[in-house]
Design an enzyme around this catalytic site. Structure first.
Site, PDB file in Angstrom:
ATOM      1  N   CYS A 128      11.323  -5.047   5.085  1.00 26.98           N
ATOM      2  CA  CYS A 128      11.277  -6.389   4.487  1.00 26.98           C
ATOM      3  C   CYS A 128       9.977  -6.610   3.727  1.00 26.98           C
ATOM      4  O   CYS A 128       8.934  -6.055   4.068  1.00 26.98           O
ATOM      5  CB  CYS A 128      11.445  -7.449   5.575  1.00 26.98           C
ATOM      6  N   ASP A 129      10.062  -7.449   2.714  1.00 28.62           N
ATOM      7  CA  ASP A 129       8.878  -7.758   1.920  1.00 28.62           C
ATOM      8  C   ASP A 129       8.220  -9.042   2.433  1.00 28.62           C
ATOM      9  O   ASP A 129       8.628  -9.602   3.454  1.00 28.62           O
ATOM     10  CB  ASP A 129       9.233  -7.859   0.429  1.00 28.62           C
ATOM     11  N   ILE A 130       7.239  -9.524   1.729  1.00 25.03           N
ATOM     12  CA  ILE A 130       6.484 -10.700   2.153  1.00 25.03           C
ATOM     13  C   ILE A 130       7.364 -11.949   2.243  1.00 25.03           C
ATOM     14  O   ILE A 130       7.058 -12.886   2.974  1.00 25.03           O
ATOM     15  CB  ILE A 130       5.267 -10.929   1.218  1.00 25.03           C
ATOM     16  N   GLY A 187      10.236 -11.964   3.569  1.00 27.61           N
ATOM     17  CA  GLY A 187      11.053 -11.855   4.768  1.00 27.61           C
ATOM     18  C   GLY A 187      12.462 -11.333   4.523  1.00 27.61           C
ATOM     19  O   GLY A 187      13.314 -11.408   5.410  1.00 27.61           O
ATOM     20  N   ILE A 188      12.697 -10.811   3.329  1.00 25.26           N
ATOM     21  CA  ILE A 188      14.013 -10.240   3.021  1.00 25.26           C
ATOM     22  C   ILE A 188      13.857  -8.748   2.733  1.00 25.26           C
ATOM     23  O   ILE A 188      12.760  -8.276   2.434  1.00 25.26           O
ATOM     24  CB  ILE A 188      14.694 -10.960   1.840  1.00 25.26           C
TER      25      ILE A 188
END
Length: 133
Positions: free
Chosen positions: A16-18, A20-21
């Site tokens: 996940c990226d910053i 949250g996905i």
């Protein structure tokens, strides 16, 4: 769409990226892993075919991001395949298990290189379709 294979996977936190996905590139990993599991389910080893000089390589992809996957989501990866000329065309969909929402759709076109040259692969034809196409 007729699916011929499906498998269940789980989103890991580091995918996940910053926001949250799931980072967009990880969807490609999911679809590639599904194709390799499909091959294995057919009794075919991607690595052994490579050792014999037969390589399936991605030639083109069409990607559609629908509903984001998030950390700890369980999802179902489904796959269908057909052949168009020299290309194997995979239709691959990822569905979030909790609500069956379509999260990602890809059309992935593969071609075979035999000893480095574009060619028909009787190995892949037999595996995917039960006969030489």
């Amino acid at each position: 769409m007729a699916y011929v294979f499906e498998t269940e996977m789980e989103v890991r936190d580091y995918e996940c990226d910053i926001q949250g996905i799931v980072n967009n590139a990880n969807y490609l990993h999911y679809t590639e892993h599904t194709r390799h599991l499909y091959l294995r389910s057919l009794g075919v080893s991607f690595a052994k075919l490579h050792e014999q000089g037969v390589d399936a390589v991605v030639a083109r992809m069409n990607l559609q991001y629908k509903t984001p996957l998030r950390c700890d989501d369980i999802f179902i990866s489904k796959l269908g395949v057909r052949k168009e000329g020299l290309r194997y065309v995979f239709n691959q969909d990822l569905f979030r298990k909790s609500d069956n929402r379509l999260c990602f759709r890809a059309t992935v076109e593969l071609v075979c290189l035999i000893d480095g040259r574009l060619a028909e692969s009787s190995d892949y034809d037999r595996a995917f379709f039960g006969t030489d196409k």
